[in-house]
Design a protein around this motif. Structure first.
Motif: not given
Length: 376
Positions: A304-333
């Motif tokens: 919400v703050r930094h991405s400039g994204a149009r879509c955010c995807t959240i996936r939850v599995h028994p061993g992991r959780v992922e939050v991703s978007d289609d925005g500009r990405g991280p400014s640093t590696p």
């Protein structure tokens, strides 16, 4: 040590009494010269001997207490003052000679013991050697004085005992300092933890409040009813944030994955970002449910703050959780921030791994928290 002021607390009454006892218990060695002084036929010799021995004993006890206090505080004993104090003790012992005669040599027991407690190792060893040799040398130089083998043994015994006492006082001081440092670090860690939680809670809530307030400001002239709804939601979010802060101050707020997913849907909708969220989540242990909830909160806040994204995807599995978007990405590696630092510290407690970077296709932003292989 008082952790709030950084000052050392005064010693307890028990330990102050113990310190006096450790010093005074050795004064029985003065019984022989004191008896000699009391039986002097001439009053001036009797008075001089008794007064000198009393001053000597009092000075020894005060000197021992001073040095013991410094050792407990892990402060260095000033070598110059220690040497002066020992010379004064020796001088007072010599002053007692008219009333104590050859029995004044008993005062060397205290001079040797004080040297071990006050002086550096080699100076202390030299002082003990001088005190042990003095009885033999005095019997050779002064007619009528007999060599006192008992004094030599007492000097060596007292020096050895004082060596143990000095090491004990030093170790006790080091232990007390270590305990104080552990306490200080525990307080600092607790404060850091509270700060992380407040940052994570308020950072998310205030971000949504700011977005909804901005949206209400744009709608107030075009769609007053929609603006009123957004203002009402801003009020509700502000009250919820206040409640969260109160819960955090009283007892750390319990975060759940389900609640954070519901909050994420509301925050993304307010920001105009399409949300692709799971319809249901797998059953997770409580500690992993909380960790994944914190991950969703931090990930959505960043979207919400930094991405400039149009879509955010959240996936939850028994061993992991992922939050991703289609925005500009991280400014640093290796993106960092207060929220990510707090999330990594929480994950570390469960041996989980936090990874931040771009999505597999090279676009947008991906936050993943996953359990170690053996815990899946």
């Amino acid at each position: 040590m008082d952790l709030s002021t950084g000052q050392s607390r005064p010693a307890s009454r028990h330990w102050r009494f113990t310190g006096w006892l450790l010093a005074a218990v050795w004064l029985f060695f003065l019984n022989v010269p004191l008896a000699t002084a009391l039986h002097q036929p001439q009053p001036w010799r009797r008075i001089l001997g008794v007064v000198a021995l009393v001053v000597f004993a009092l000075g020894y006890v005060l000197l021992f207490q001073w040095a013991r206090r410094l050792r407990q505080l892990l402060l260095p004993i000033p070598a110059g003052r220690a040497r002066v104090a020992l010379l004064l003790m020796l001088a007072v012992g010599l002053v007692s000679i008219p009333g104590t005669g050859g029995d004044w040599l008993a005062t060397l027991v205290y001079v040797a013991a004080a040297a071990v407690f006050l002086l550096p190792q080699w100076e202390a060893l030299a002082s003990v050697a001088v005190c042990a040799l003095t009885p033999a040398l005095a019997s050779w130089l002064v007619p009528g004085w007999e060599a006192e083998s008992g004094i030599v043994f007492a000097v060596l015994l007292a020096s050895f005992a004082m060596f143990g006492v000095s090491r004990l006082a030093q170790r006790n001081g080091e232990l007390q300092a270590a305990q104080q440092e552990i306490g200080r670090l525990a307080v600092a860690e607790e404060r850091a933890r509270a700060a992380r939680d407040l940052h994570d809670i308020l950072g998310h809530s205030l971000t949504v409040v700011a977005i909804k307030a901005e949206l209400a400001g744009r709608l107030i002239e075009m769609d007053t009813e929609r603006a009123a709804v957004e203002v009402a939601e801003v009020e509700a979010l502000a009250r919820a944030a206040l409640s969260d802060v109160r819960q955090t101050v009283g007892a750390y707020r319990e975060v759940s994955l389900t609640a954070e997913l519901a909050g994420a849907r509301s925050a993304l909708a307010a920001a105009g970002i399409a949300a692709d969220l799971p319809a249901e989540v797998p059953a997770l242990p409580d500690e992993w449910d909380r960790l994944f909830g914190w991950a969703v909160r931090e990930g959505v806040t960043n979207v919400v703050r930094h991405s400039g994204a149009r879509c955010c995807t959240i996936r939850v599995h028994p061993g992991r959780v992922e939050v991703s978007d289609d925005g500009r990405g991280p400014s640093t590696p290796d993106a960092t921030g207060n929220g990510l630092v707090g999330l990594r510290e929480r994950a570390r407690q469960l041996d989980a791994v936090v990874s931040v970077g771009r999505r597999p296709d090279g676009s947008g932003f991906l936050l993943r928290v996953h359990a170690p292989a053996e815990a899946r």
